[in-house]
Motif scaffolding. Structure first.
Motif, PDB file in Angstrom:
ATOM      1  N   THR A 269      -3.702  55.685  99.677  1.00  0.00           N
ATOM      2  CA  THR A 269      -3.399  55.782 101.098  1.00  0.00           C
ATOM      3  C   THR A 269      -2.864  57.159 101.463  1.00  0.00           C
ATOM      4  N   TYR A 270      -1.889  57.657 100.684  1.00  0.00           N
ATOM      5  CA  TYR A 270      -1.361  58.994 100.968  1.00  0.00           C
ATOM      6  C   TYR A 270      -2.407  60.078 100.717  1.00  0.00           C
ATOM      7  N   ARG A 271      -3.283  59.889  99.723  1.00  0.00           N
ATOM      8  CA  ARG A 271      -4.348  60.857  99.473  1.00  0.00           C
ATOM      9  C   ARG A 271      -5.254  61.008 100.688  1.00  0.00           C
ATOM     10  N   LYS A 272      -5.667  59.863 101.236  1.00  0.00           N
ATOM     11  CA  LYS A 272      -6.551  59.913 102.404  1.00  0.00           C
ATOM     12  C   LYS A 272      -5.819  60.493 103.611  1.00  0.00           C
ATOM     13  N   ALA A 273      -4.560  60.120 103.804  1.00  0.00           N
ATOM     14  CA  ALA A 273      -3.801  60.650 104.940  1.00  0.00           C
ATOM     15  C   ALA A 273      -3.678  62.171 104.849  1.00  0.00           C
ATOM     16  N   LEU A 274      -3.361  62.677 103.669  1.00  0.00           N
ATOM     17  CA  LEU A 274      -3.237  64.124 103.493  1.00  0.00           C
ATOM     18  C   LEU A 274      -4.584  64.824 103.690  1.00  0.00           C
ATOM     19  N   ASP A 275      -5.639  64.270 103.119  1.00  0.00           N
ATOM     20  CA  ASP A 275      -6.955  64.901 103.246  1.00  0.00           C
ATOM     21  C   ASP A 275      -7.462  64.857 104.685  1.00  0.00           C
ATOM     22  N   ASP A 276      -7.212  63.743 105.368  1.00  0.00           N
ATOM     23  CA  ASP A 276      -7.608  63.656 106.778  1.00  0.00           C
ATOM     24  C   ASP A 276      -6.859  64.684 107.610  1.00  0.00           C
ATOM     25  N   PHE A 277      -5.572  64.829 107.353  1.00  0.00           N
ATOM     26  CA  PHE A 277      -4.770  65.804 108.093  1.00  0.00           C
ATOM     27  C   PHE A 277      -5.280  67.224 107.838  1.00  0.00           C
ATOM     28  N   ALA A 278      -5.675  67.511 106.591  1.00  0.00           N
ATOM     29  CA  ALA A 278      -6.194  68.842 106.270  1.00  0.00           C
ATOM     30  C   ALA A 278      -7.502  69.121 107.011  1.00  0.00           C
ATOM     31  N   LYS A 279      -8.343  68.097 107.142  1.00  0.00           N
ATOM     32  CA  LYS A 279      -9.612  68.263 107.856  1.00  0.00           C
ATOM     33  C   LYS A 279      -9.380  68.469 109.342  1.00  0.00           C
ATOM     34  N   ASP A 280      -8.530  67.605 109.923  1.00  0.00           N
ATOM     35  CA  ASP A 280      -8.296  67.657 111.364  1.00  0.00           C
ATOM     36  C   ASP A 280      -7.121  66.740 111.704  1.00  0.00           C
ATOM     37  N   PRO A 281      -6.036  67.277 112.279  1.00  0.00           N
ATOM     38  CA  PRO A 281      -4.907  66.414 112.654  1.00  0.00           C
ATOM     39  C   PRO A 281      -5.307  65.266 113.562  1.00  0.00           C
ATOM     40  N   ALA A 282      -6.346  65.462 114.375  1.00  0.00           N
ATOM     41  CA  ALA A 282      -6.804  64.378 115.254  1.00  0.00           C
ATOM     42  C   ALA A 282      -7.408  63.238 114.434  1.00  0.00           C
ATOM     43  N   LEU A 283      -8.098  63.587 113.332  1.00  0.00           N
ATOM     44  CA  LEU A 283      -8.654  62.560 112.451  1.00  0.00           C
ATOM     45  C   LEU A 283      -7.527  61.764 111.806  1.00  0.00           C
ATOM     46  N   TYR A 284      -6.481  62.463 111.371  1.00  0.00           N
ATOM     47  CA  TYR A 284      -5.303  61.792 110.798  1.00  0.00           C
ATOM     48  C   TYR A 284      -4.722  60.797 111.797  1.00  0.00           C
ATOM     49  N   GLU A 285      -4.544  61.190 113.043  1.00  0.00           N
ATOM     50  CA  GLU A 285      -3.995  60.286 114.056  1.00  0.00           C
ATOM     51  C   GLU A 285      -4.935  59.120 114.321  1.00  0.00           C
ATOM     52  N   ALA A 286      -6.225  59.383 114.317  1.00  0.00           N
ATOM     53  CA  ALA A 286      -7.205  58.327 114.600  1.00  0.00           C
ATOM     54  C   ALA A 286      -7.222  57.260 113.519  1.00  0.00           C
ATOM     55  N   ASN A 287      -6.902  57.644 112.271  1.00  0.00           N
ATOM     56  CA  ASN A 287      -6.944  56.706 111.148  1.00  0.00           C
ATOM     57  C   ASN A 287      -5.592  56.070 110.837  1.00  0.00           C
ATOM     58  N   MET A 288      -4.613  56.268 111.720  1.00  0.00           N
ATOM     59  CA  MET A 288      -3.256  55.803 111.437  1.00  0.00           C
ATOM     60  C   MET A 288      -3.189  54.299 111.180  1.00  0.00           C
ATOM     61  N   SER A 289      -3.925  53.514 111.933  1.00  0.00           N
ATOM     62  CA  SER A 289      -3.855  52.052 111.745  1.00  0.00           C
ATOM     63  C   SER A 289      -4.379  51.659 110.359  1.00  0.00           C
ATOM     64  N   TRP A 290      -5.358  52.427 109.830  1.00  0.00           N
ATOM     65  CA  TRP A 290      -5.861  52.153 108.474  1.00  0.00           C
ATOM     66  C   TRP A 290      -4.775  52.420 107.445  1.00  0.00           C
ATOM     67  N   TYR A 291      -4.062  53.558 107.577  1.00  0.00           N
ATOM     68  CA  TYR A 291      -2.989  53.858 106.632  1.00  0.00           C
ATOM     69  C   TYR A 291      -1.917  52.767 106.674  1.00  0.00           C
ATOM     70  N   GLN A 292      -1.546  52.372 107.883  1.00  0.00           N
ATOM     71  CA  GLN A 292      -0.489  51.359 108.037  1.00  0.00           C
ATOM     72  C   GLN A 292      -0.904  50.044 107.400  1.00  0.00           C
ATOM     73  N   ASP A 293      -2.158  49.680 107.609  1.00  0.00           N
ATOM     74  CA  ASP A 293      -2.653  48.421 107.034  1.00  0.00           C
ATOM     75  C   ASP A 293      -2.692  48.506 105.511  1.00  0.00           C
ATOM     76  N   GLN A 294      -3.202  49.609 104.977  1.00  0.00           N
ATOM     77  CA  GLN A 294      -3.360  49.725 103.531  1.00  0.00           C
ATOM     78  C   GLN A 294      -2.018  49.820 102.804  1.00  0.00           C
ATOM     79  N   ILE A 295      -1.078  50.554 103.364  1.00  0.00           N
ATOM     80  CA  ILE A 295       0.199  50.745 102.675  1.00  0.00           C
ATOM     81  C   ILE A 295       0.987  49.446 102.614  1.00  0.00           C
ATOM     82  N   SER A 296       0.709  48.538 103.531  1.00  0.00           N
ATOM     83  CA  SER A 296       1.393  47.244 103.505  1.00  0.00           C
ATOM     84  C   SER A 296       0.750  46.262 102.534  1.00  0.00           C
ATOM     85  N   ASN A 297      -0.333  46.679 101.875  1.00  0.00           N
ATOM     86  CA  ASN A 297      -0.995  45.805 100.906  1.00  0.00           C
ATOM     87  C   ASN A 297      -0.282  45.752  99.562  1.00  0.00           C
TER      88      ASN A 297
END
Length: 413
Positions: A269-297
């Protein structure tokens, strides 16, 4: 932003299997403990042979390995520490994580070519302390958990550029200052600063009035009593931009006693969040619900941002329970395939023929698979897998391929 400009993702590993999972699921570096001188005595930890194999595996994948030697030493420890560092010099980890000044000095004498990082146990709360350790030869300081992001920014602005900062961003929080705790020693004689903590901060407490011994009065928060030291778990997945802008070089995940499922979930989860942020901060914000869902698993005790945005209040505590929230049950890690193409797994929890399970993959996907057959190591069929740590061969019906180090899990009931 180039990925090389991102902070390092530093992930814990309790044993060789978990180290390999951490590497495959996205860690830039892994920290581990040997059989002595670390603060997780109850973790499985690594023999010298396992440590050497783990370092070889990590280096083959471009991942670093740091070894903890962060006890607060007594006189009786010092000669053993010296011998331990001589052995580590032959094995060749990338760094040692140390809290005690005497141990720090011995490490410099016995293995000067190995970097020395200063553990959070050393209570690194100001830039003068960081400069002190840098002058003695430290290449990295792990910040105290009690620091805010603003304080970390001030550290970065007032220390040499070549001194790295490492900060805990996810996992269990300790009730005591940067983990220095005497409670376990006082109550049961097991020293947290020697790696034997019994976690009494998670116990349920009552009050005894001085003149009425034996009469116990619950500390009421509700009719179940209260767990007065029980902090929520730290989670900064929603605040990657703030962590990056603070000048932190390494984002550290707590959990050297956690399962492969936990490590894979958090690392991925943190890997994808960091890589998304590196590509585009807007992509990181757009995928926030995925990170939240996955980290709670993975297992957790609700989440908090700790001290990063100011001193925590009562809302950061959990008063009615000391148990984890557990959304998935860990079944095992794929360690190979047999001649028939069946997955070989060391089973962790019970499942049965006919069950539909999830295959957790490093790329973020979680395909479903139906268990068509379960066989022991001698080829005997069985209807269920009730015995922990049994080697099993699984006939799975799924779309796509099953890969080495895939994680098997099932939704908890």
């Amino acid at each position: 932003m180039d990925r090389k400009e991102l902070p390092e993702l530093l992930v814990p590993a309790s044993c060789l299997e978990v180290l390999k999972v951490a590497v495959i699921f996205g860690a830039d570096a892994v920290y581990i403990g040997g059989e002595a001188f670390g603060l997780r005595a109850k973790a499985k930890n690594f023999s010298p042979e396992e440590m050497a194999e783990g370092i070889r595996f990590a280096h083959e994948h471009g991942v670093k390995v740091y070894v903890t030697a962060n006890i607060l030493a007594h006189n009786r420890d010092l000669e053993g520490v010296r011998e331990y560092f001589r052995e580590l010099r032959k094995i060749g980890p990338d760094a040692l994580i140390i809290a005690d000044p005497g141990i720090f000095q011995i490490a410099g004498e016995e293995c000067p070519e190995i970097e020395r990082h200063i553990s959070t146990q050393a209570n690194n709360t100001n830039y003068a302390t960081c400069r002190f350790w840098h002058q003695l030869g430290a290449t990295r300081v792990v910040t105290a958990r009690e620091l805010s992001l603003q304080e970390i920014r001030e550290l970065r602005d007032n220390i040499p550029e070549d001194l790295e900062l490492e900060t805990f961003v996810h996992g269990a929080m300790c009730i005591s200052y940067s983990g220095r705790c005497l409670l376990s020693n006082f109550l049961v004689g097991r020293d947290a600063n020697q790696g034997a903590c019994t976690h009494p901060c998670r116990w349920k407490y009552s009050v005894v009035e001085e003149t009425r011994p034996g009469e116990y009065f619950p500390v009421y928060e509700n009719d179940r009593g209260t767990y007065i030291f029980n902090s929520k778990d730290l989670c900064m997945i929603e605040h990657i931009p703030d962590l990056v802008s603070a000048g932190i070089n390494s984002l550290k995940i707590e959990g050297r006693m956690k399962t492969a499922l936990y490590v894979a979930t958090v690392a991925r989860t943190y890997r994808k969040a960091l890589d998304d942020f590196a590509k585009d901060p807007a992509l990181y914000e757009a995928n926030m619900s995925w990170y939240q869902d996955q980290i709670s698993n993975c297992t957790y005790r609700q989440f908090t941002t700790g001290f990063f945005y100011g001193k925590p209040g009562s809302e950061e505590q959990i008063y009615d329970s000391n148990t984890y929230i557990r959304e998935y049950t860990y079944l095992g890690v794929v360690s190979g395939k047999d001649e028939q193409g069946y997955a070989v797994v060391e089973q962790k929890n019970k499942f049965c023929v006919g069950d539909v399970i999830e295959i957790m993959k490093p790329d973020g996907s979680n395909p479903l698979a139906k268990v068509r057959g379960i066989y022991d190591s001698e080829g005997n069929a069985q209807e269920s897998a009730p015995h922990s740590r049994q080697e099993l061969h699984l006939d799975l019906e799924l779309d796509g391929e099953l890969d080495l180090y895939d994680i098997l899990r099932v939704k908890a009931e």
